[in-house]
Scaffold this motif. Structure first.
Motif: not given
Length: 242
Positions: A166-171
């Motif tokens: 989640y925290f490596h998914s900008p969207n």
């Protein structure tokens, strides 16, 4: 063009890592390669030659890093949790090893994060997570959520999803971001994205642009004709935006 090759054992990755410095002065540019790409890719693609005037005049200095994509997000033999853990270790290598080297070599405070295709994801993701280190991000033909399939491109974590992904998914993390300090840092960052009108990742870029707009974060999104997802397109883009 000034050229330096560096190699050292990375304690964050527990392996040797290589990088290439092109240029002698100017704004420091952290350059990520494309999917599974190598540190010499930007040079071999002719993109450095496209920027030769800016590099030779001391306006830009490129730090072209290696990838570990085959050990992280593209490692089908590893559990998805271990893929994102390896990706985290790569981020620590960049933040704690590559950036200090760049500051040692060049006191210019302005740092740009840049990449094409999967390199655009790396460039934008690290700049959004650590905006205090960067003044600008330039991302060409990127995909900003690696967990979901897009067109012919599969999701890179199978059906697994956790907080790290989640925290490596900008969207994913940007729409929910409410940290005022981080948001102000993002608003000071110049964000430039390009994407082709026929690129499967167009929707990812539009979604990210919408989230940035909702958070009142200035940015530039340029939609090019066609797919615009190859070296000849990036050579044209880099003249305009870097």
């Amino acid at each position: 063009m000034h050229r330096e090759y560096h190699k050292w054992f990375s304690p964050n990755l527990n392996r040797d890592m290589e990088l290439l410095i092109l240029g002698h002065a100017g704004a420091r540019v952290l350059v990520f390669p494309t999917r599974r790409g190598r540190f010499y890719e930007y040079e071999s693609f002719g993109l450095a030659d496209t920027l030769a005037e800016k590099i030779d005049n001391g306006w830009l200095q490129l730090y072209c890093v290696d990838s570990v994509d085959h050990e992280s997000v593209y490692n089908r033999l590893a559990h998805p949790h271990d893929r994102i853990r390896r990706h985290n270790q790569y981020e620590q290598y960049i933040i704690n090893e590559v950036l200090p080297l760049s500051r040692l070599k060049n006191p210019q405070p302005f740092m740009i994060s840049h990449g094409c295709s999967l390199g655009a994801y790396h460039a934008l993701n690290i700049a959004f997570r650590h905006p205090h280190w960067f003044g600008k991000v330039v991302a060409f033909s990127g995909r900003y959520n690696l967990s979901e399939p897009v067109g012919e491109f599969r999701g890179l974590f199978d059906d697994y999803y956790d907080e790290e992904i989640y925290f490596h998914s900008p969207n994913h993390f940007l729409p929910n971001l409410d940290d005022s300090v981080l948001l102000e840092s993002l608003r000071r960052l110049r964000i430039v994205m390009t994407i082709g009108a026929e690129d499967p990742f167009l929707g990812s870029n539009i979604m990210l642009s919408s989230a940035l707009q909702d958070k009142h974060i200035p940015h530039e999104l340029y939609v090019w004709d066609g797919r615009a997802h190859q070296v000849s397109d990036w050579q044209k883009m880099v003249k305009l935006y870097l």
